[in-house]
Design a protein around this motif. Sequence first.
Motif, PDB file in Angstrom:
ATOM      1  N   ALA A  94      -4.090  -9.582 -14.872  1.00 41.55           N
ATOM      2  CA  ALA A  94      -2.833  -8.992 -15.050  1.00 41.55           C
ATOM      3  C   ALA A  94      -3.025  -7.895 -16.214  1.00 41.55           C
ATOM      4  CB  ALA A  94      -1.852 -10.108 -15.327  1.00 41.55           C
ATOM      5  N   GLY A  95      -3.855  -7.791 -17.056  1.00 40.08           N
ATOM      6  CA  GLY A  95      -4.053  -6.904 -18.219  1.00 40.08           C
ATOM      7  C   GLY A  95      -4.679  -5.681 -17.601  1.00 40.08           C
ATOM      8  N   LYS A  96      -5.189  -5.740 -16.363  1.00 40.54           N
ATOM      9  CA  LYS A  96      -5.813  -4.634 -15.743  1.00 40.54           C
ATOM     10  C   LYS A  96      -4.961  -3.785 -14.697  1.00 40.54           C
ATOM     11  CE  LYS A  96     -10.242  -6.736 -16.141  1.00 40.54           C
ATOM     12  NZ  LYS A  96     -11.007  -6.175 -17.023  1.00 40.54           N
ATOM     13  N   ILE A  97      -3.742  -4.224 -14.638  1.00 40.38           N
ATOM     14  CA  ILE A  97      -2.691  -3.664 -13.667  1.00 40.38           C
ATOM     15  C   ILE A  97      -1.734  -2.788 -14.301  1.00 40.38           C
ATOM     16  CG2 ILE A  97      -1.171  -4.220 -11.560  1.00 40.38           C
ATOM     17  CD1 ILE A  97      -4.372  -4.908 -11.237  1.00 40.38           C
TER      18      ILE A  97
ATOM     19  N   ARG B 123       2.910   0.692 -11.849  1.00 35.57           N
ATOM     20  CA  ARG B 123       3.009   1.194 -10.562  1.00 35.57           C
ATOM     21  C   ARG B 123       2.090   0.612  -9.870  1.00 35.57           C
ATOM     22  NH1 ARG B 123       0.318   7.029  -8.645  1.00 35.57           N
ATOM     23  NH2 ARG B 123       0.892   6.976  -6.474  1.00 35.57           N
ATOM     24  N   GLU B 124       1.038  -0.039 -10.048  1.00 33.70           N
ATOM     25  CA  GLU B 124       0.214  -0.831  -9.241  1.00 33.70           C
ATOM     26  C   GLU B 124       0.763  -2.051  -9.072  1.00 33.70           C
ATOM     27  OE1 GLU B 124      -3.965   1.105 -11.041  1.00 33.70           O
ATOM     28  OE2 GLU B 124      -3.004  -0.734 -11.747  1.00 33.70           O
ATOM     29  N   TRP B 125       1.591  -2.641  -9.958  1.00 35.75           N
ATOM     30  CA  TRP B 125       2.426  -3.956  -9.823  1.00 35.75           C
ATOM     31  C   TRP B 125       3.472  -3.927  -8.612  1.00 35.75           C
ATOM     32  CZ3 TRP B 125       1.722  -8.772 -11.164  1.00 35.75           C
ATOM     33  CH2 TRP B 125       1.028  -9.296 -12.422  1.00 35.75           C
ATOM     34  N   SER B 126       4.186  -2.825  -8.649  1.00 34.78           N
ATOM     35  CA  SER B 126       5.092  -2.579  -7.631  1.00 34.78           C
ATOM     36  C   SER B 126       4.386  -2.489  -6.183  1.00 34.78           C
ATOM     37  CB  SER B 126       6.070  -1.365  -7.965  1.00 34.78           C
ATOM     38  OG  SER B 126       5.214  -0.138  -7.900  1.00 34.78           O
TER      39      SER B 126
ATOM     40  N   GLU C  92       4.869  -5.422  -2.968  1.00 33.21           N
ATOM     41  CA  GLU C  92       5.284  -4.834  -1.770  1.00 33.21           C
ATOM     42  C   GLU C  92       4.110  -5.549  -0.825  1.00 33.21           C
ATOM     43  OE1 GLU C  92       6.687  -1.356   1.136  1.00 33.21           O
ATOM     44  OE2 GLU C  92       6.426  -1.008  -0.886  1.00 33.21           O
ATOM     45  N   LEU C  93       3.034  -5.220  -1.233  1.00 33.84           N
ATOM     46  CA  LEU C  93       1.954  -5.550  -0.440  1.00 33.84           C
ATOM     47  C   LEU C  93       1.756  -7.345  -0.132  1.00 33.84           C
ATOM     48  CD1 LEU C  93      -1.891  -4.225  -0.623  1.00 33.84           C
ATOM     49  CD2 LEU C  93      -1.206  -6.517  -0.431  1.00 33.84           C
ATOM     50  N   ILE C  94       2.057  -7.892  -1.042  1.00 29.20           N
ATOM     51  CA  ILE C  94       1.858  -9.362  -1.123  1.00 29.20           C
ATOM     52  C   ILE C  94       3.188  -9.873  -0.336  1.00 29.20           C
ATOM     53  CG2 ILE C  94       2.072 -11.540  -2.237  1.00 29.20           C
ATOM     54  CD1 ILE C  94       0.437 -10.057  -4.717  1.00 29.20           C
ATOM     55  N   GLY C  95       4.382  -9.351  -0.526  1.00 27.09           N
ATOM     56  CA  GLY C  95       5.607  -9.869  -0.059  1.00 27.09           C
ATOM     57  C   GLY C  95       5.461  -9.428   1.602  1.00 27.09           C
ATOM     58  N   SER C  96       5.093  -8.345   2.050  1.00 25.39           N
ATOM     59  CA  SER C  96       4.944  -8.195   3.375  1.00 25.39           C
ATOM     60  C   SER C  96       4.107  -8.763   4.047  1.00 25.39           C
ATOM     61  CB  SER C  96       4.486  -6.471   3.543  1.00 25.39           C
ATOM     62  OG  SER C  96       5.347  -5.565   2.972  1.00 25.39           O
TER      63      SER C  96
END
Length: 132
Positions: free
Chosen positions: A67-70, A73-76, A80-84
């Motif tokens: 989590a510390g490397k994200i 912007r990358e989180w959002s 979306e990628l994981i949800g899709s």
Amino acid sequence: MTDYFLPCKETVKRIDELCTGLFELWCEERKRVPLAYLLHCWPLTGHDLPAIKRLADAMSDLCQFQAGKITKREWSMMRELIGSAREIVGEPVPRGAATANGVGITWMRARLANAADQVPAVAVADILDGPL
């Protein structure tokens, strides 16, 4: 005749666009650990469900263990990628994850509960953005 696979194809195309965007960001910033997670399961070769599930699992692991490397912007993008991906595979979408159609499983449960005059199946905390 209706093409029932069209929404799935469009969602896979959006997932591929998100992966391309993450790939470009992480190459530009030389983030090797997130790139290793992404390249472990991408590029996709179609809308093969096991491949999409592997991608969602790898991105979930990245969110959980690195989590510390994200960045935000990358989180959002990753949410979306994981949800899709989870929506295509038919698994529950993680809390806070956006989906391709903007409607997650939590929204569907709330709509069904309200239609049946039941107590809503979700709380406000289920809909707010939170950790994956």
